[in-house]
Design a protein around this motif. Structure first.
Motif, PDB file in Angstrom:
ATOM      1  N   ALA A 161       0.830  -1.211   0.000  1.00 41.96           N
ATOM      2  CA  ALA A 161       0.000   0.000   0.000  1.00 41.96           C
ATOM      3  C   ALA A 161       0.861   1.257   0.000  1.00 41.96           C
ATOM      4  O   ALA A 161       0.450   2.297  -0.533  1.00 41.96           O
ATOM      5  N   GLU A 162       2.058   1.163   0.573  1.00 42.98           N
ATOM      6  CA  GLU A 162       3.003   2.296   0.550  1.00 42.98           C
ATOM      7  C   GLU A 162       3.683   2.429  -0.816  1.00 42.98           C
ATOM      8  O   GLU A 162       4.385   3.403  -1.058  1.00 42.98           O
ATOM      9  N   GLY A 163       3.508   1.423  -1.670  1.00 47.27           N
ATOM     10  CA  GLY A 163       4.138   1.440  -2.990  1.00 47.27           C
ATOM     11  C   GLY A 163       5.571   0.938  -3.003  1.00 47.27           C
ATOM     12  O   GLY A 163       6.282   1.110  -3.986  1.00 47.27           O
ATOM     13  N   ALA A 164       6.000   0.273  -1.935  1.00 48.50           N
ATOM     14  CA  ALA A 164       7.398  -0.150  -1.824  1.00 48.50           C
ATOM     15  C   ALA A 164       7.636  -1.588  -2.259  1.00 48.50           C
ATOM     16  O   ALA A 164       8.772  -1.964  -2.547  1.00 48.50           O
ATOM     17  N   VAL A 165       6.580  -2.400  -2.294  1.00 51.80           N
ATOM     18  CA  VAL A 165       6.715  -3.827  -2.565  1.00 51.80           C
ATOM     19  C   VAL A 165       5.883  -4.181  -3.799  1.00 51.80           C
ATOM     20  O   VAL A 165       4.786  -3.648  -3.995  1.00 51.80           O
ATOM     21  N   HIS A 166       6.401  -5.088  -4.590  1.00 53.19           N
ATOM     22  CA  HIS A 166       5.703  -5.538  -5.791  1.00 53.19           C
ATOM     23  C   HIS A 166       4.290  -5.999  -5.455  1.00 53.19           C
ATOM     24  O   HIS A 166       4.069  -6.660  -4.443  1.00 53.19           O
ATOM     25  N   LYS A 167       3.343  -5.670  -6.316  1.00 53.07           N
ATOM     26  CA  LYS A 167       1.930  -6.014  -6.116  1.00 53.07           C
ATOM     27  C   LYS A 167       1.679  -7.450  -6.579  1.00 53.07           C
ATOM     28  O   LYS A 167       1.145  -7.696  -7.644  1.00 53.07           O
ATOM     29  N   LEU A 168       2.105  -8.385  -5.769  1.00 52.79           N
ATOM     30  CA  LEU A 168       1.878  -9.809  -5.979  1.00 52.79           C
ATOM     31  C   LEU A 168       1.152 -10.332  -4.753  1.00 52.79           C
ATOM     32  O   LEU A 168       1.058  -9.649  -3.730  1.00 52.79           O
ATOM     33  N   SER A 169       0.673 -11.532  -4.828  1.00 52.86           N
ATOM     34  CA  SER A 169      -0.012 -12.133  -3.688  1.00 52.86           C
ATOM     35  C   SER A 169       0.886 -12.068  -2.448  1.00 52.86           C
ATOM     36  O   SER A 169       2.011 -12.577  -2.470  1.00 52.86           O
ATOM     37  N   PRO A 170       0.404 -11.449  -1.360  1.00 53.65           N
ATOM     38  CA  PRO A 170       1.211 -11.398  -0.134  1.00 53.65           C
ATOM     39  C   PRO A 170       1.597 -12.793   0.366  1.00 53.65           C
ATOM     40  O   PRO A 170       2.699 -12.987   0.881  1.00 53.65           O
ATOM     41  N   GLU A 171       0.697 -13.757   0.182  1.00 52.74           N
ATOM     42  CA  GLU A 171       0.992 -15.121   0.623  1.00 52.74           C
ATOM     43  C   GLU A 171       2.147 -15.711  -0.179  1.00 52.74           C
ATOM     44  O   GLU A 171       3.050 -16.333   0.373  1.00 52.74           O
ATOM     45  N   ARG A 172       2.109 -15.513  -1.497  1.00 52.71           N
ATOM     46  CA  ARG A 172       3.202 -16.015  -2.341  1.00 52.71           C
ATOM     47  C   ARG A 172       4.516 -15.304  -2.015  1.00 52.71           C
ATOM     48  O   ARG A 172       5.570 -15.936  -1.979  1.00 52.71           O
ATOM     49  N   LEU A 173       4.431 -14.002  -1.790  1.00 55.40           N
ATOM     50  CA  LEU A 173       5.647 -13.261  -1.436  1.00 55.40           C
ATOM     51  C   LEU A 173       6.218 -13.762  -0.110  1.00 55.40           C
ATOM     52  O   LEU A 173       7.436 -13.896   0.033  1.00 55.40           O
ATOM     53  N   ARG A 174       5.359 -14.060   0.843  1.00 57.98           N
ATOM     54  CA  ARG A 174       5.840 -14.585   2.128  1.00 57.98           C
ATOM     55  C   ARG A 174       6.572 -15.905   1.920  1.00 57.98           C
ATOM     56  O   ARG A 174       7.650 -16.110   2.451  1.00 57.98           O
ATOM     57  N   PHE A 175       5.997 -16.813   1.112  1.00 63.22           N
ATOM     58  CA  PHE A 175       6.675 -18.087   0.849  1.00 63.22           C
ATOM     59  C   PHE A 175       7.984 -17.848   0.094  1.00 63.22           C
ATOM     60  O   PHE A 175       8.986 -18.517   0.367  1.00 63.22           O
ATOM     61  N   ALA A 176       7.999 -16.895  -0.830  1.00 64.89           N
ATOM     62  CA  ALA A 176       9.228 -16.587  -1.571  1.00 64.89           C
ATOM     63  C   ALA A 176      10.302 -16.044  -0.630  1.00 64.89           C
ATOM     64  O   ALA A 176      11.477 -16.437  -0.707  1.00 64.89           O
ATOM     65  N   ILE A 177       9.908 -15.164   0.269  1.00 64.37           N
ATOM     66  CA  ILE A 177      10.862 -14.596   1.228  1.00 64.37           C
ATOM     67  C   ILE A 177      11.450 -15.702   2.102  1.00 64.37           C
ATOM     68  O   ILE A 177      12.667 -15.783   2.278  1.00 64.37           O
ATOM     69  N   VAL A 178      10.590 -16.557   2.643  1.00 66.00           N
ATOM     70  CA  VAL A 178      11.072 -17.648   3.496  1.00 66.00           C
ATOM     71  C   VAL A 178      12.005 -18.556   2.713  1.00 66.00           C
ATOM     72  O   VAL A 178      13.070 -18.952   3.201  1.00 66.00           O
ATOM     73  N   SER A 179      11.634 -18.886   1.482  1.00 65.57           N
ATOM     74  CA  SER A 179      12.488 -19.753   0.661  1.00 65.57           C
ATOM     75  C   SER A 179      13.851 -19.131   0.415  1.00 65.57           C
ATOM     76  O   SER A 179      14.889 -19.775   0.593  1.00 65.57           O
TER      77      SER A 179
END
Length: 189
Positions: free
Chosen positions: A129-147
Motif C-alpha cells: 500500500a506504501e508502494g514499496a513492494v511488488h503487487k503480488l499475492s502477499p501469501e506467495r511473497l511470504r513463501f518466496a521470502i522464506v524460501s
C-alpha cells in the motif's frame, strides 16, 4: 533440544530415535523420557522452542512503530535470514513435515506458523500500500521470502560446493539479505 532438532530435521519424525537423541545429547534415555514422556512430546517441545525464536515480535525487535511498513519488512527479512543462518535445521524440518497433510503439520500450523504467517502477510500488504513492494499475492511473497531466506543455509553443502562460498559467512548472509530486498522491493525504503 539441539540434538532432537538435528534428529527430526535429518531423519524426520518417524526416522528419529529417542535413544539416538539421548545419546547425542549425552543424557540417559530414562532422563529424556522423564522430561518428555513420548517422542511426540519431545517433537512438540522442539517446535515450541523454535517458534519462540521466530515470532514477528522477535523478528521485529529492532523496529519501531514510527517506521514505515517497508522498513519494518526489511527488518523482518533480515531477522528471518539470520534465524535460518543460525538454525538451518528449521527449514529442513519444515520441508520434511510440510510436504503432505498430517496431524503434525496441522499442529505446526495451528501452534507455530499461523500467527507469524498472517503477520508477515499483513506487513507485506501494508508495504504494498506504501508502494514499496511488488503487487503480488502477499501469501506467495511470504513463501518466496522464506524460501530465499532459508535455502542457502538448509542446503549449505550444495551451496558451498557449487558457489565456492560459505553461506554462513557474514558476507554471504549480507548478500542473501540484499538479494531478497532487490527481489521484493520496488525501491529500497
Amino acid at each position: 533440544m539441539a540434538a532432537a532438532l538435528h534428529a527430526f530435521a535429518t531423519a524426520g519424525f518417524d526416522g528419529a530415535s529417542t535413544r539416538a537423541i539421548a545419546s547425542d545429547a549425552q543424557v540417559s534415555i530414562s532422563l529424556l523420557v522423564y522430561h518428555f514422556k513420548t517422542k511426540e512430546d519431545l517433537w512438540r517441545a522442539v517446535l515450541e522452542n523454535i517458534a519462540s525464536m521466530a515470532t514477528m515480535k522477535q523478528l521485529l525487535a529492532n523496529a519501531t512503530s514510527e517506521m514505515s511498513a517497508a522498513k519494518r519488512l526489511m527488518i523482518a527479512i533480515r531477522g528471518l535470514v539470520e534465524l535460518f543462518a543460525e538454525v538451518p535445521e528449521l527449514h529442513r524440518l519444515m520441508t520434511l513435515e510440510a510436504h503432505q497433510p498430517s496431524e503434525r503439520l496441522t499442529w505446526i500450523i495451528e501452534n507455530v506458523n499461523r500467527k507469524p504467517f498472517d503477520a508477515m502477510c499483513a506487513l507485506i500488504t501494508e508495504a504494498q500500500a506504501e508502494g514499496a513492494v511488488h503487487k503480488l499475492s502477499p501469501e506467495r511473497l511470504r513463501f518466496a521470502i522464506v524460501s530465499m531466506a532459508a535455502v542457502p543455509f538448509s542446503v549449505s553443502a550444495e551451496y558451498q560446493f557449487l558457489t565456492k562460498r560459505n553461506p554462513f559467512s557474514k558476507i554471504e548472509i549480507e548478500a542473501t539479505i540484499d538479494m531478497i530486498y532487490k527481489m521484493i522491493f520496488i525501491q529500497e525504503p
